[in-house]
Design an enzyme around this catalytic site. Structure first.
Site, PDB file in Angstrom:
ATOM      1  N   HIS A 185      -7.561   0.511  -5.282  1.00 23.73           N
ATOM      2  CA  HIS A 185      -8.285   0.507  -4.243  1.00 23.73           C
ATOM      3  C   HIS A 185      -8.115   1.704  -4.187  1.00 23.73           C
ATOM      4  O   HIS A 185      -9.182   2.036  -3.460  1.00 23.73           O
ATOM      5  CB  HIS A 185      -6.942   0.019  -3.030  1.00 23.73           C
ATOM      6  CG  HIS A 185      -6.163   1.477  -2.028  1.00 23.73           C
ATOM      7  ND1 HIS A 185      -4.910   1.025  -2.945  1.00 23.73           N
ATOM      8  CD2 HIS A 185      -6.665   2.383  -1.511  1.00 23.73           C
ATOM      9  CE1 HIS A 185      -4.739   2.490  -2.797  1.00 23.73           C
ATOM     10  NE2 HIS A 185      -5.477   3.236  -1.740  1.00 23.73           N
TER      11      HIS A 185
HETATM   12  C1  UD1 Z   1      -8.677   3.949   3.305  1.00 28.30           C
HETATM   13  C2  UD1 Z   1      -7.941   5.597   3.186  1.00 28.30           C
HETATM   14  C3  UD1 Z   1      -7.610   5.720   2.011  1.00 28.30           C
HETATM   15  C4  UD1 Z   1      -6.071   4.239   2.148  1.00 28.30           C
HETATM   16  C5  UD1 Z   1      -6.228   3.789   2.106  1.00 28.30           C
HETATM   17  C6  UD1 Z   1      -5.271   2.639   2.493  1.00 28.30           C
HETATM   18  C7  UD1 Z   1      -9.797   7.158   3.745  1.00 28.30           C
HETATM   19  C8  UD1 Z   1     -10.656   7.573   3.570  1.00 28.30           C
HETATM   20  N1  UD1 Z   1      -9.355   6.133   2.727  1.00 28.30           N
HETATM   21  O1  UD1 Z   1      -9.118   3.248   2.082  1.00 28.30           O
HETATM   22  O2  UD1 Z   1      -6.769   6.619   1.640  1.00 28.30           O
HETATM   23  O3  UD1 Z   1      -4.852   4.735   0.281  1.00 28.30           O
HETATM   24  O4  UD1 Z   1      -7.360   3.382   3.215  1.00 28.30           O
HETATM   25  O5  UD1 Z   1      -5.271   1.039   1.816  1.00 28.30           O
HETATM   26  O6  UD1 Z   1      -9.322   6.729   5.307  1.00 28.30           O
HETATM   27  N2  UD1 Z   1     -12.167  -3.517   4.680  1.00 28.30           N
HETATM   28  C9  UD1 Z   1     -12.316  -4.915   4.792  1.00 28.30           C
HETATM   29  N3  UD1 Z   1     -10.908  -5.444   5.885  1.00 28.30           N
HETATM   30  C10 UD1 Z   1     -10.315  -3.729   6.198  1.00 28.30           C
HETATM   31  C11 UD1 Z   1     -10.545  -2.632   6.379  1.00 28.30           C
HETATM   32  C12 UD1 Z   1     -12.063  -2.347   5.315  1.00 28.30           C
HETATM   33  O7  UD1 Z   1     -12.709  -5.209   4.091  1.00 28.30           O
HETATM   34  O8  UD1 Z   1      -9.830  -4.058   7.647  1.00 28.30           O
HETATM   35  C13 UD1 Z   1     -13.366  -3.344   3.559  1.00 28.30           C
HETATM   36  C14 UD1 Z   1     -14.624  -2.230   3.648  1.00 28.30           C
HETATM   37  O9  UD1 Z   1     -15.772  -2.910   2.990  1.00 28.30           O
HETATM   38  C15 UD1 Z   1     -14.776  -0.644   4.067  1.00 28.30           C
HETATM   39  C16 UD1 Z   1     -13.724  -1.178   2.588  1.00 28.30           C
HETATM   40  O10 UD1 Z   1     -12.814  -1.959   2.742  1.00 28.30           O
HETATM   41  O11 UD1 Z   1     -15.906  -0.563   3.976  1.00 28.30           O
HETATM   42  C17 UD1 Z   1     -12.789   0.455   2.811  1.00 28.30           C
HETATM   43  O12 UD1 Z   1     -12.105   0.631   4.154  1.00 28.30           O
HETATM   44  P1  UD1 Z   1     -11.492   2.506   5.186  1.00 28.30           P
HETATM   45  O13 UD1 Z   1     -10.258   1.928   5.770  1.00 28.30           O
HETATM   46  O14 UD1 Z   1     -13.084   2.551   4.418  1.00 28.30           O
HETATM   47  O15 UD1 Z   1     -11.309   3.006   3.170  1.00 28.30           O
HETATM   48  P2  UD1 Z   1      -9.957   2.159   2.399  1.00 28.30           P
HETATM   49  O16 UD1 Z   1     -10.640   2.816   0.464  1.00 28.30           O
HETATM   50  O17 UD1 Z   1      -9.688   1.076   2.982  1.00 28.30           O
HETATM   51  N1  UDP Z   2       1.189  -2.911   0.536  1.00 28.29           N
HETATM   52  C1  UDP Z   2       1.370  -3.976   1.436  1.00 28.29           C
HETATM   53  N2  UDP Z   2       0.661  -5.120   0.958  1.00 28.29           N
HETATM   54  C2  UDP Z   2       0.058  -4.791  -0.593  1.00 28.29           C
HETATM   55  C3  UDP Z   2      -0.501  -3.732  -1.279  1.00 28.29           C
HETATM   56  C4  UDP Z   2       0.575  -2.449  -0.452  1.00 28.29           C
HETATM   57  O1  UDP Z   2       2.548  -4.353   2.147  1.00 28.29           O
HETATM   58  O2  UDP Z   2      -1.007  -6.021  -0.922  1.00 28.29           O
HETATM   59  C5  UDP Z   2       2.276  -1.442   0.982  1.00 28.29           C
HETATM   60  C6  UDP Z   2       2.913  -1.006   0.215  1.00 28.29           C
HETATM   61  O3  UDP Z   2       4.738  -1.810  -0.393  1.00 28.29           O
HETATM   62  C7  UDP Z   2       2.870   0.844   0.652  1.00 28.29           C
HETATM   63  C8  UDP Z   2       1.666   0.969   1.420  1.00 28.29           C
HETATM   64  O4  UDP Z   2       0.868  -0.247   0.806  1.00 28.29           O
HETATM   65  O5  UDP Z   2       4.146   0.338   1.647  1.00 28.29           O
HETATM   66  C9  UDP Z   2       0.745   1.357   0.751  1.00 28.29           C
HETATM   67  O6  UDP Z   2      -0.054   1.575   1.045  1.00 28.29           O
HETATM   68  P1  UDP Z   2      -1.988   1.458   0.818  1.00 28.29           P
HETATM   69  O7  UDP Z   2      -1.561   1.296  -1.165  1.00 28.29           O
HETATM   70  O8  UDP Z   2      -3.054   0.786   0.787  1.00 28.29           O
HETATM   71  O9  UDP Z   2      -2.574   3.579   0.666  1.00 28.29           O
HETATM   72  P2  UDP Z   2      -2.301   4.519   0.293  1.00 28.29           P
HETATM   73  O10 UDP Z   2      -0.668   4.551  -0.340  1.00 28.29           O
HETATM   74  O11 UDP Z   2      -2.494   4.756  -0.987  1.00 28.29           O
HETATM   75  O12 UDP Z   2      -2.326   6.162   1.305  1.00 28.29           O
END
Ligand code: UD1
Ligand code: UDP
Length: 365
Positions: free
Chosen positions: A207
């Site tokens: 992601h």
């Molecule tokens: C964010 C964090 C990242 C973290 C990740 C965990 C920042 C800059 N990034 O990334 O560090 O590792 O969360 O998962 O804060 N979207 C949905 N539904 C949701 C949320 C998001 O569809 O509930 C989609 C939207 O299209 C959105 C995209 O995902 O634009 C990205 O979401 P965003 O929260 O901006 O960043 P993440 O990639 O989730």
């Molecule tokens: N995780 C989850 N379901 C998923 C993918 C990840 O519960 O489908 C959990 C995972 O076990 C871990 C956390 O989400 O505890 C990690 O989050 P993510 O990978 O979104 O973010 P990051 O750690 O890279 O910031």
């Protein structure tokens, strides 16, 4: 009574807060108010964690949702400030490195409310990552920095953060893994649902912006995983960002045929998918550590990692996803050179990081 406002908003923060809030709320003399920015809002990225990890319902839901970095962080800053002006807490507690972390820390610091940062001091030394900017800025406006590892402490020391503010407490994700491991074993039926053999599949999560928003890297990862899937099923719980990126590239359907793409799962199901995997392939920070907690080797599809001790210990192998061949080769190599579970060093504390955090905060009352 010490009043703490905790700010969370994205998936990994719900897992961290599950470990810490439970302990904070059991600490005499502490009151916690929970604020959810709703940076993540889909049920399977948000509410599922509150339900299954017994996190108290948020006192505030800000409804911020998605947007560009500036728009999303700016909206959060304004809304968090309003809450802080009303609540007048003694501390603001933030977690990790998302835009919600940064907004919570900056909103508090500008109001002269002390900030405590859980998972402080991590560095990738790659300033093109949004998370790296968030970490550096958050650490430098925090009054108490809870570092998970010695490497994180050393990073803060190098940046001149006063040693008295920094405490190496261990990793709260390890606390969560210890605390909820039994519940996952008892309740999850995901392996049966997906008809997966123990050690008979590779689990992958992707992601990170540097992988999803770069067409060459995204294609290399998808094709590399598809090559591995010719030997062993690859299960891929798909973050919405990655699903959208594959669709944008017009390659979603192609890879849906060879990879077992599923919707994001809850923490308990994820734990069981991790535990039984032969190998984990990821660009997630949390998943890199969880693979180690469960004794499953990991390949990280990035150029660098913040969790350097896992690479040094031989449990994590960095594989920059330049080409599909490089991705497939690293994964297939790792399948055959896995270290044995007996060789796992103790790197992240003993599952009591949250207790240490509560003690240090309490001492500042
Ligand atoms: C964010 C964090 C990242 C973290 C990740 C965990 C920042 C800059 N990034 O990334 O560090 O590792 O969360 O998962 O804060 N979207 C949905 N539904 C949701 C949320 C998001 O569809 O509930 C989609 C939207 O299209 C959105 C995209 O995902 O634009 C990205 O979401 P965003 O929260 O901006 O960043 P993440 O990639 O989730
Ligand atoms: N995780 C989850 N379901 C998923 C993918 C990840 O519960 O489908 C959990 C995972 O076990 C871990 C956390 O989400 O505890 C990690 O989050 P993510 O990978 O979104 O973010 P990051 O750690 O890279 O910031």
């Amino acid at each position: 009574m010490m009043h703490i406002v905790t700010v969370v908003g994205a998936r990994p923060q719900f897992i961290k807060v599950a470990a810490v809030s439970r302990v904070l709320r059991g600490t005499p003399g502490v009151r916690e108010t929970l604020l959810h920015t709703e940076q993540h809002y889909d049920a399977n990225l948000s509410d599922i964690f509150f339900d299954e990890l017994e996190i108290p319902p948020p006192d505030y839901r800000l409804g911020i949702r998605s947007g560009s970095h500036g728009a999303q962080t700016g909206r959060m800053l304004e809304a968090i400030e309003t809450v802080l002006l009303d609540e007048k807490p003694d501390w603001v507690l933030v977690y990790g490195d998302t835009n919600s972390t940064l907004a919570g820390a900056v909103a508090a610091a500008k109001l002269h409310i002390p900030v405590a940062h859980v998972e402080a001091g991590l560095r990738s030394f790659n300033r093109r990552m949004p998370e790296e900017i968030n970490r550096i800025l958050t650490d430098h406006c925090s009054d108490l920095l809870f570092a998970p590892t010695d490497a994180a402490v050393a990073n803060l020391e190098r940046e001149g953060v006063a040693a008295g503010r920094v405490h190496c407490v261990g990793d709260v994700m390890y606390d969560a893994s210890v605390y909820f491991g039994g519940k996952a074993e008892r309740t999850s039926v995901i392996r049966e649902e997906l008809d997966l053999e123990p050690q008979g599949y590779v689990l992958a999560t992707i992601h990170r912006a540097e992988n999803t928003d770069d067409s060459r890297r995204l294609r290399a990862i998808a094709a590399g995983l598809a090559a591995v899937a010719r030997q062993l099923p690859v299960v891929l719980p798909l973050h919405p960002r990655t699903r959208a990126a594959l669709q944008r590239e017009g390659i979603y359907e192609t890879y849906a045929a060879s990879l077992r793409m599923i919707d994001p799962v809850g923490y308990l199901d994820m734990t069981m998918l991790e535990k039984s995997a032969r190998l984990i392939v990821t660009d997630s920070g949390g998943v890199q550590k969880e693979s180690f907690f469960h004794g499953v080797p990991c390949v990280t599809l990035r150029d660098e990692t913040e969790w350097v001790e896992l690479v040094e210990a031989g449990w994590n192998c960095l594989a920059p996803p330049g080409t599909s061949q490089a991705v497939a080769e690293c994964i297939l190599d790792a399948l055959h050179t896995a270290p044995s579970a007996e060789e796992r060093p103790s790197l992240y504390g003993g599952g009591r990081a949250a207790e240490r955090i509560a003690r240090f905060l309490r001492a500042r009352a």
